[in-house]
Design an enzyme around this catalytic site. Structure first.
Site, PDB file in Angstrom:
ATOM      1  CE  LYS A   3       7.563   3.570 -10.925  1.00 18.25           C
ATOM      2  NZ  LYS A   3       6.597   2.610 -10.349  1.00 18.25           N
ATOM      3  CG  ASP A  11      -2.167   2.892  -5.320  1.00 18.57           C
ATOM      4  OD1 ASP A  11      -3.378   3.191  -5.276  1.00 18.57           O
ATOM      5  OD2 ASP A  11      -1.303   3.658  -5.783  1.00 18.57           O
TER       6      ASP A  11
END
Length: 521
Positions: free
Chosen positions: A123, A228
């Protein structure tokens, strides 16, 4: 900020990475790193730094920018990626690089493999995209800073996510296993599943809904809120088990908006299940259902969690902070030492100023007295000369010895006054040298006071009519003017001329070389 092309990585040498690292180090306190500074930091034995800089700019690992006042090199996202990948490769965490499997608003996801050939997930944090630039309102990465580069903010984001992932994995939460981190790159376990947003059928909708709600409450009990928690950040394995991803935006349950974040996470899951699967349940957790069982937000220093909250929380849980007392004692002792040091440094300065003022007053008084004595001496001398002439005319020359003795007496008075002034000047200088302590930091003030005292002590009798108040006022104004002039000095770019000047010079030379073509000879 497009796709990462790693084909050039295999052709870069140690010198290339040394120059890239030099630019990265220079960007700690430079927005644009000059070439001379990069060459000094790289410190290559055989030189050739400017040639390497041109090649790196050609491969878009560096960017050369020319501003109005400064010009230099800036590290691009690709160059920052190459530095991180080089470090991870040297550690053995990354051996091969695969395709891109995901793009987010603040990250790119790639498939990589280690030396054993096991697939992993890489990532790359990409803060600063067009769709996600208002970062100060959504994250607290800036902290006390007013400005920071996007590369540095990406590094902070990656560090936060890795810390959350490791802490949650140690507590048994269903998150990917973190493996390694460097700069803005995170190596983690590759999840064998699909995002919840791409699924239209699941084996058991009720069980998945209950498990997701339970995860939200478990996170709250540990002291954090995901912030989130939606279908894009929930991976579902082939067995139907959820795995949570994406943690940079996590906040503490002590955050001022913690209730709003918690209810928003619950509402996202409820709305998705109602919209996608047609499932709506009346049972859902609330923020009041959260019971703190762990201090994960204290361990990670989550957003919205301050030092005062940590003290109150530890006291409420019955955990004694033994280091707190020692820290406070050290802080108190250090503050006391600072006060003593300030007193030590201030006392010589204050005494010095007082001594200078006293010496000025004494010198003015003694100079005025000496001038009065000189004036009286001149009057006596003139009267003596007149008397001497009258004595000579009248024939009374018997008083010559008395006149000469009187003249010698007046001259001795004059020499005593001069000696007094000289002794005062020497004494004032020796007093200043003895009273000036080595701990006084303001050496310029000491030198100016010494010079002012020396001038006052050796002042001539012609200027003795100036009052001492006016002299002190003039001295104060002169020192104030000198200080303001030093503060108003403009900081200019040293070394080469500015970018605008060089561009104009190059254009003028180009026009001069091409004058024959246009018939301007």
């Amino acid at each position: 900020m497009g796709k990462l092309n790693v084909t050039i990585l295999r052709y870069l040498t140690k010198e290339d990475f040394r120059v890239l690292t030099a630019i990265e180090m220079g960007m700690k306190n430079h927005e644009l790193v000059p070439g001379a500074l990069a060459a000094a930091i790289a410190n290559l034995r055989h030189g050739g730094v400017h040639k390497i800089l041109r090649e790196l700019c050609k491969n878009k690992l560096l960017s050369y920018e020319r501003g109005r006042h400064y010009d230099g090199y800036r590290l691009t996202n690709a160059g920052y990626d190459y530095l991180a990948l080089k470090t991870l490769t040297c550690r053995g965490s990354v051996y091969s690089f695969g395709n891109q499997i995901g793009v987010g608003k603040e990250s790119n996801i790639y498939i990589v493999a280690n030396e054993e050939g096991d697939p992993l997930c890489l990532k790359l944090h990409r803060l600063g995209r067009i769709c996600f630039r208002n970062l100060k309102e959504k994250r607290d990465y800036h902290a006390h800073r007013n400005k920071a580069s996007w590369l540095y903010l990406s590094r902070i984001s990656a560090t936060k996510e890795y810390a959350y992932m490791k802490a949650l994995k140690d507590r048994g939460f269903p998150v990917p296993t973190p493996i390694d981190i460097n700069r803005h790159c995170i190596i983690m376990e590759l999840v064998n599943g699909k995002p919840l947003s791409r699924l239209y059928e699941v084996p058991d909708v009720e069980a998945l809904y209950d498990e997701l709600m339970e995860l939200i409450v478990r996170l709250g009990n540990c002291g954090v809120i995901h912030g989130d928690f939606n279908e894009f950040n929930i991976m579902v394995t082939e067995e139907g088990k959820p795995i949570i991803i994406d943690f940079p935006q996590m906040v503490s349950t002590n955050h001022i908006n913690a209730k709003m974040f918690f209810e928003r996470d619950v509402k996202c899951v409820r709305d998705f299940f109602k919209r996608r699967f047609g499932y709506e349940s009346m049972l859902h957790p609330t923020f009041d259902d959260v019971l703190r069982e762990d201090i994960l937000d204290v361990e990670i220093c989550a957003s919205g969690f301050t030092r005062e909250m940590e003290k109150d929380l530890l006291a409420g849980l019955g955990i004694a902070d033994d280091e707190e007392a020692t820290e406070t004692e050290s802080v108190i002792s250090s503050s006391e030492e600072q006060d003593v040091d300030q007193k030590i440094t201030k006392e010589p300065i204050e005494s010095l100023r007082q001594m200078v003022e006293d010496s000025l007053m004494e010198s003015m008084e003694r100079v005025n007295k000496s001038s009065v004595n000189n004036m009286m001496k001149q009057q006596d001398k003139e009267s003596l000369e007149v008397n001497f002439k009258t004595f000579e005319i009248e024939g009374e020359l018997t008083n010559n010895e008395n006149v000469s003795s009187l003249m010698q007496k007046k001259e001795s008075e004059l020499s005593d006054a001069e000696k007094l002034l000289r002794e005062f000047s020497l004494k004032s200088l020796t007093k200043l040298e003895e009273n000036v302590a080595p701990s006084v930091n303001d050496e310029s003030v000491v030198e100016e006071n010494i010079s002012a005292t020396y001038k006052a002590g050796s002042i001539s009798t012609a200027t003795s009519t100036i009052p001492p108040e006016e002299i002190r006022e003039k001295l104060r104004k002169a020192l104030e003017k000198r200080r303001k002039n030093e503060e108003m000095k403009r900081i200019v770019v040293k070394g080469e001329a500015s970018a605008v000047t060089r561009r104009r010079r190059e254009n003028r030379d180009t026009i001069k070389d091409c004058s024959g073509i246009w018939g301007w000879e």
